[in-house]
Design an enzyme around this catalytic site. Structure first.
Site, PDB file in Angstrom:
ATOM      1  N   ASP A 189       0.825  -1.201   0.000  1.00  0.00           N
ATOM      2  CA  ASP A 189       0.000   0.000   0.000  1.00  0.00           C
ATOM      3  C   ASP A 189       0.866   1.261   0.000  1.00  0.00           C
ATOM      4  OD1 ASP A 189      -2.306   1.861   0.927  1.00  0.00           O
ATOM      5  OD2 ASP A 189      -3.277  -0.093   0.835  1.00  0.00           O
ATOM      6  N   HIS A 232      -3.480   6.075   3.594  1.00  0.00           N
ATOM      7  CA  HIS A 232      -4.268   4.913   3.187  1.00  0.00           C
ATOM      8  C   HIS A 232      -3.732   3.617   3.786  1.00  0.00           C
ATOM      9  CE1 HIS A 232      -5.870   1.898   0.262  1.00  0.00           C
ATOM     10  NE2 HIS A 232      -6.883   2.724   0.151  1.00  0.00           N
ATOM     11  N   ASN A 323     -13.721   0.650  -6.966  1.00  0.00           N
ATOM     12  CA  ASN A 323     -14.768   1.612  -6.620  1.00  0.00           C
ATOM     13  C   ASN A 323     -15.424   2.191  -7.869  1.00  0.00           C
ATOM     14  OD1 ASN A 323     -14.029   1.325  -3.872  1.00  0.00           O
ATOM     15  ND2 ASN A 323     -12.360   2.770  -4.164  1.00  0.00           N
ATOM     16  N   SER A 396     -11.339  -0.503  -0.470  1.00  0.00           N
ATOM     17  CA  SER A 396     -10.063  -0.559   0.254  1.00  0.00           C
ATOM     18  C   SER A 396     -10.277  -0.789   1.737  1.00  0.00           C
ATOM     19  CB  SER A 396      -9.296   0.753   0.074  1.00  0.00           C
ATOM     20  OG  SER A 396      -8.692   0.838  -1.179  1.00  0.00           O
TER      21      SER A 396
END
Length: 630
Positions: A189, A232, A323, A396
């Protein structure tokens, strides 16, 4: 004549040179355009599109696949892959010295090499026998549809456990001692804040040395210490493994260790090659699970091969669906790969999030349902760099719920293979939407307890009252989860019951340990509460003191000698002072005779005893004379 004859010759030579140059340029242009438009399946469609807008001197990031893709990812296999890649890397290094190539990155999880090359070098690559295909080293991202709310301070948090953690039933798993201990999860990530109180260690004890983040690699900036310049990765890590030390229990598997590969930059974007290298590093560093909350709308054969090789190496790839919903056929790569455990997002009402990408997926002439499962992904509270929290939304946020649940499964079943873990997650999910697996929810929203224990119940109960005078009738209430079908109660005095919610009369005083075993077709579970029921008779107050006389200032130690198991005490010392201790010490500073009163109580009632002139205090100024206490 001579001069006249030379002039036409020079003109002819000049014209010939112009023609040659023009032809050369045309040939070069034709060759470049032909490469861009080449139907040769060595070049991917995305790379062909990129070439159409690329200058002759520009370097294009590519992934070069070699023909031998069946080599297993083992020590011996890695050595074989390095041997296979040797000539290709030598060629690339030579072109690098000519400024035609940069950023050469060999890979071993797949037999491939990433590099940025000019179109001429790319043309040469397509002619090599040790090159199978070449695809664009595309940009992958964390997903721009994700939203975040205002950050939440730990001290003002309205919830002790994040709603998603409760929704999937993780606390019931912890009650059985399963927290993900011994399982390492790789987060590929934007990085991690390893100093966040919820992520800095395993036991939240500053006197011990047990870091939670035990591995780190940075493919973006090559920093040696963990950091997160986006947030994130820290949010994802908190949902997997946060301990709740700073105020909110965000982690599904708080006992897990993390290793973190930074592959996305501060904007949340990164190269496909770095993502693949992150997966390779995770497998090499003994991760059991890879949590990847990123992707691209363009399918990558290289990433598909990576997923398959990761699974073959015994590691579970948990991947965000994307998404791009609510449209169908919007699953991102590598979530579109059949062997990925692909995750959609649901809200607190178990409704699929509007943004959650939908299936189906069609690849290699095969159409199948995606996502595989769903998990909480709307307004999910988790950790942020700097010690805080925020509510974020996206697939996520759903993905780490599944990664944490997979860790709980593996602690309970450490030899379980990736395919079996994925099957367990699907088989035990709460079916939502259309009956059975569908292209919105997959198999449904995950259920951590059923996934770990296969639907076995968790025994739990309450009772009212839990104390009182003999005889005492107690109503027991079964609060077990997991839908038990049979119950066995042991009341602590040798008697039992098989009723779900029995009433039982205790006829003798004492402390009783109660046990409940709850059973269904998946198995049984037992809970025991020691000295849970206290049955008493009315107490009888009694006490002594030492000394009972002396000169002021006099310190007296009072000792309770009451019978009947009193639970509360009230002392009156005769000088206006009182105490509620069992065995208090009191100091008398004035001469006098003092009346002492003790009242003791328990669930059955109370008892009082008074002793007049029990404590006698004298003074040196008038020996033998006592003043009456007022």
């Amino acid at each position: 004549m001579e001069k006249k004859s030379q002039k036409p010759l020079r003109n002819t030579v000049s014209e010939l040179l112009c023609v040659i140059c023009t032809l050369f340029l045309l040939v070069s242009l034709f060759s470049f355009n032909a490469l861009a438009e080449d139907s040769n399946d060595k070049i991917s469609a995305s790379l062909s599109s990129k070439l159409a807008e690329t200058s002759a001197t520009e370097k294009v990031p590519v992934i070069i696949m070699l023909p031998d893709q069946q080599i297993s990812f083992t020590a011996a296999g890695k050595e074989k892959i390095e041997s296979k890649q040797k000539d290709l890397i030598t060629f690339l290094e030579t072109e690098k010295s000519k400024n035609n190539v940069k950023d050469i990155k060999p890979m071993s999880i797949i037999n491939a090499v990433a590099a940025s090359v000019t179109p001429d070098v790319l043309a040469s690559l397509t002619e090599r026998s040790d090159v199978s295909t070449v695809e664009l080293d595309a940009i992958y991202s964390i997903g721009q549809s994700e939203t975040s709310s205002v950050e939440t301070e730990a001290s003002t948090a309205q919830e002790s456990t994040a709603w998603g953690v409760d929704k999937i039933g993780a606390p019931a798993v912890w009650q059985q001692g399963i927290t993900g201990k011994g399982i390492t999860v790789a987060v590929v990530d934007t990085g991690v804040d390893a100093t966040h109180p919820d992520l800095d260690d395993l036991d939240d004890n500053p006197s011990t040395t047990d870091p939670k983040v035990i591995g780190w690699v940075d493919y973006v900036n090559s920093e040696s210490s963990p950091y997160d310049d986006h947030g994130h990765g820290t949010h994802v890590s908190g949902t997997i493994s946060g301990t709740g030390a700073n105020g909110i229990q965000t982690g599904v598997a708080p006992g897990t260790n993390l290793i973190v590969a930074k592959v996305f930059d501060a904007s949340g974007s990164g190269y496909l090659s770095d993502c693949i290298l992150g997966f390779e590093w995770a497998v090499t560093n003994n991760a059991r699970i890879i949590s990847f909350s990123g992707g691209s709308s363009v399918h990558s054969t290289a990433f598909a091969d990576t997923i398959n090789n990761v699974v073959a190496a015994g590691v579970i790839p948990v991947v965000a669906a994307g998404n791009s919903g609510p449209a169908s056929s919007t699953i991102n790569c590598p979530g579109d790969e059949l062997n990925s455990c692909t995750v959609g997002a649901t809200d607190s009402s178990d409704v699929i999030a509007y943004f959650s990408s939908r299936g189906p997926v069609t690849l290699d002439d095969q159409t199948y349902i995606k996502p595989d499962v769903s998990a909480p992904g709307v307004d999910v509270t988790s950790t942020l760099p700097g010690g805080g929290y925020a509510d974020w939304s996206g697939t996520s946020m759903a993905t780490p719920h599944v990664s944490g649940t997979a860790a709980l499964i593996l602690e309970e079943n450490p030899t379980m293979k990736p395919a079996a873990v994925k099957e367990k997650l699907e088989d035990t999910s709460v079916d939502l939407g259309s009956s059975g697996k569908d292209n919105n929810y997959g198999s449904g929203r995950i259920n951590a307890y059923d996934a770990v224990f296969g639907g076995m119940p968790v025994a739990s109960f309450t009772a009212k009252p839990t104390s009182g005078k003999v005889p005492l009738t107690v109503a027991f209430t079964d609060t077990s989860t997991g839908t038990p079908t049979k119950w066995k109660w042991t009341f602590g005095d040798g008697k039992t019951s098989t009723a779900q919610n029995p009433k039982y009369k205790y006829s003798k005083i004492g402390n009783y340990t109660v046990t409940l075993t709850a059973t269904n077709t998946a198995g049984s579970n037992t809970v025991t509460k020691t000295d849970y029921i206290v049955v008493v008779s009315k107490p009888t107050a009694s006490f002594s003191a030492s000394p009972t006389s002396g000169k002021a200032t006099l310190t007296v130690k009072f000792t309770d000698k009451s019978s009947g198991n009193p639970t509360s005490y009230k002392w009156s010392f005769g000088d206006g002072a009182i105490s509620r201790e069992k065995n208090p010490t009191h100091q008398y500073s004035q001469a006098g005779n003092y009346k002492i009163t003790l009242t003791v109580s328990n669930a059955a009632g109370s008892s009082t005893i008074s002793k007049t002139n029990f404590i006698k205090v004298t003074t040196n100024t008038r020996p033998g004379i006592y003043a009456e206490s007022q």
